[in-house]
Scaffold this motif. Sequence first.
Motif, PDB file in Angstrom:
ATOM      1  N   HIS A  26       0.750  -1.165   0.181  1.00 30.01           N
ATOM      2  CA  HIS A  26       0.108   0.030   0.157  1.00 30.01           C
ATOM      3  C   HIS A  26       0.837   1.197   0.007  1.00 30.01           C
ATOM      4  O   HIS A  26       0.748   1.980  -0.548  1.00 30.01           O
ATOM      5  CB  HIS A  26      -1.285  -0.463   1.375  1.00 30.01           C
ATOM      6  CG  HIS A  26      -1.736   1.573   1.212  1.00 30.01           C
ATOM      7  ND1 HIS A  26      -2.612   1.791  -0.140  1.00 30.01           N
ATOM      8  CD2 HIS A  26      -1.452   1.847   2.128  1.00 30.01           C
ATOM      9  CE1 HIS A  26      -3.056   2.853   0.541  1.00 30.01           C
ATOM     10  NE2 HIS A  26      -2.527   3.192   1.858  1.00 30.01           N
ATOM     11  N   VAL A  30       0.908   4.149  -2.483  1.00 30.43           N
ATOM     12  CA  VAL A  30       0.051   6.022  -2.189  1.00 30.43           C
ATOM     13  C   VAL A  30       1.482   6.154  -2.903  1.00 30.43           C
ATOM     14  O   VAL A  30       1.917   7.625  -3.535  1.00 30.43           O
ATOM     15  CB  VAL A  30       0.526   5.397  -1.235  1.00 30.43           C
ATOM     16  CG1 VAL A  30       0.151   7.646  -1.226  1.00 30.43           C
ATOM     17  CG2 VAL A  30      -1.185   5.051  -0.771  1.00 30.43           C
ATOM     18  N   GLY A  52       4.160  10.204   0.388  1.00 37.34           N
ATOM     19  CA  GLY A  52       3.284   9.011   0.223  1.00 37.34           C
ATOM     20  C   GLY A  52       3.771   7.506   1.176  1.00 37.34           C
ATOM     21  O   GLY A  52       3.073   7.081   1.690  1.00 37.34           O
ATOM     22  N   HIS A  55       3.158   7.776   4.561  1.00 34.49           N
ATOM     23  CA  HIS A  55       2.648   8.270   5.160  1.00 34.49           C
ATOM     24  C   HIS A  55       1.113   7.309   6.281  1.00 34.49           C
ATOM     25  O   HIS A  55       0.667   7.891   7.105  1.00 34.49           O
ATOM     26  CB  HIS A  55       1.138   8.360   3.415  1.00 34.49           C
ATOM     27  CG  HIS A  55       0.409   7.360   3.402  1.00 34.49           C
ATOM     28  ND1 HIS A  55       1.259   6.400   2.218  1.00 34.49           N
ATOM     29  CD2 HIS A  55      -1.042   6.748   4.084  1.00 34.49           C
ATOM     30  CE1 HIS A  55      -0.009   5.420   2.374  1.00 34.49           C
ATOM     31  NE2 HIS A  55      -0.990   6.080   3.105  1.00 34.49           N
ATOM     32  N   ASP A  56       1.324   5.792   5.898  1.00 28.82           N
ATOM     33  CA  ASP A  56       1.110   4.853   7.213  1.00 28.82           C
ATOM     34  C   ASP A  56       2.328   4.849   7.954  1.00 28.82           C
ATOM     35  O   ASP A  56       1.904   3.557   8.916  1.00 28.82           O
ATOM     36  CB  ASP A  56       0.289   3.864   6.360  1.00 28.82           C
ATOM     37  CG  ASP A  56      -1.112   3.965   5.885  1.00 28.82           C
ATOM     38  OD1 ASP A  56      -1.420   5.616   6.197  1.00 28.82           O
ATOM     39  OD2 ASP A  56      -2.243   3.578   5.305  1.00 28.82           O
ATOM     40  N   HIS A  90      -3.884  13.558   5.298  1.00 24.87           N
ATOM     41  CA  HIS A  90      -4.608  12.356   5.318  1.00 24.87           C
ATOM     42  C   HIS A  90      -5.521  12.012   5.920  1.00 24.87           C
ATOM     43  O   HIS A  90      -6.343  11.016   5.824  1.00 24.87           O
ATOM     44  CB  HIS A  90      -3.497  11.339   4.429  1.00 24.87           C
ATOM     45  CG  HIS A  90      -3.066  10.108   5.415  1.00 24.87           C
ATOM     46  ND1 HIS A  90      -2.263  10.239   6.327  1.00 24.87           N
ATOM     47  CD2 HIS A  90      -3.943   8.579   5.675  1.00 24.87           C
ATOM     48  CE1 HIS A  90      -1.959   9.240   6.617  1.00 24.87           C
ATOM     49  NE2 HIS A  90      -2.634   7.992   6.080  1.00 24.87           N
ATOM     50  N   LEU A 108      -2.244  13.209  -1.335  1.00 26.90           N
ATOM     51  CA  LEU A 108      -2.745  11.955  -0.538  1.00 26.90           C
ATOM     52  C   LEU A 108      -3.773  11.772   0.482  1.00 26.90           C
ATOM     53  O   LEU A 108      -4.593  10.772  -0.181  1.00 26.90           O
ATOM     54  CB  LEU A 108      -1.300  12.322   0.895  1.00 26.90           C
ATOM     55  CG  LEU A 108      -1.162  11.712   1.858  1.00 26.90           C
ATOM     56  CD1 LEU A 108      -0.407   9.791   1.097  1.00 26.90           C
ATOM     57  CD2 LEU A 108      -0.281  12.194   2.926  1.00 26.90           C
ATOM     58  N   ASP A 112      -5.921   7.836  -1.207  1.00 25.80           N
ATOM     59  CA  ASP A 112      -4.563   7.633  -0.314  1.00 25.80           C
ATOM     60  C   ASP A 112      -6.091   5.640   0.016  1.00 25.80           C
ATOM     61  O   ASP A 112      -5.648   4.828  -0.395  1.00 25.80           O
ATOM     62  CB  ASP A 112      -4.630   8.162   1.310  1.00 25.80           C
ATOM     63  CG  ASP A 112      -4.744   6.570   2.461  1.00 25.80           C
ATOM     64  OD1 ASP A 112      -4.089   5.694   2.238  1.00 25.80           O
ATOM     65  OD2 ASP A 112      -4.562   6.599   3.564  1.00 25.80           O
ATOM     66  N   GLU A 113      -7.699   6.474   0.142  1.00 30.60           N
ATOM     67  CA  GLU A 113      -8.428   5.310   0.045  1.00 30.60           C
ATOM     68  C   GLU A 113      -8.240   4.683  -0.971  1.00 30.60           C
ATOM     69  O   GLU A 113      -8.778   3.662  -1.175  1.00 30.60           O
ATOM     70  CB  GLU A 113      -9.325   5.644   0.735  1.00 30.60           C
ATOM     71  CG  GLU A 113      -9.709   6.261   2.408  1.00 30.60           C
ATOM     72  CD  GLU A 113      -9.408   5.008   3.323  1.00 30.60           C
ATOM     73  OE1 GLU A 113     -10.469   4.636   3.175  1.00 30.60           O
ATOM     74  OE2 GLU A 113      -9.296   4.703   4.040  1.00 30.60           O
TER      75      GLU A 113
END
Length: 188
Positions: A26, A30, A52, A55-56, A90, A108, A112-113
């Motif tokens: 993922h 991104v 990106g 981001h998580d 985000h 972003l 993302d989703e």
Amino acid sequence: MDMKKTREEALLLLEEYNETPALRRHAFAVEAVMRYFAEKRGEDPDYWALVGLLHDLDYEKYPAEHCIKTREILEKKGYEESFIRAIESHGYGICTEVEPLLPMEKVLYTIDELTGLIYATVLMRPDRSISNLELKSVKKKFKTASFAQGVNREVISSGAKMLSMELDEVITETIEGMRRAKDQLELN
């Protein structure tokens, strides 16, 4: 700043905090889409891509503190405020109150989703390839609430509005960005 070195450091950081292959994929999706949008908009593709990629960062280890722990981690590693703020944005309305204001933040927030929905759509295809994925296939899945239930379609729609883009255009551009990383995403 040496962006190649910075990406290598970012990858090490990503790997340190994310062991799950799906979360890493993922992040790569991104990253690729952020790079694509930056190039289209004449922005710094390496910078957008790193946002990106990370981001998580905190999601696997600290899901209840998503975006909050990322700030702490990135501050300790010396990342600049605008980079951290972009990542926080985000989660707007979900886990933060940091509103996406800059173009990078809005992209972003929107994609993302959407990358998750597109990825799930490709996995349902017999060839599991993004190369010939069409807009209509993704739109059909977008409208099917029972498909990829974890994908927040309202975030995607409101993000498209933030970007002053039609949903079809955002989906098409996101597919194109993901195609550039199809080997890394195992969607070939």
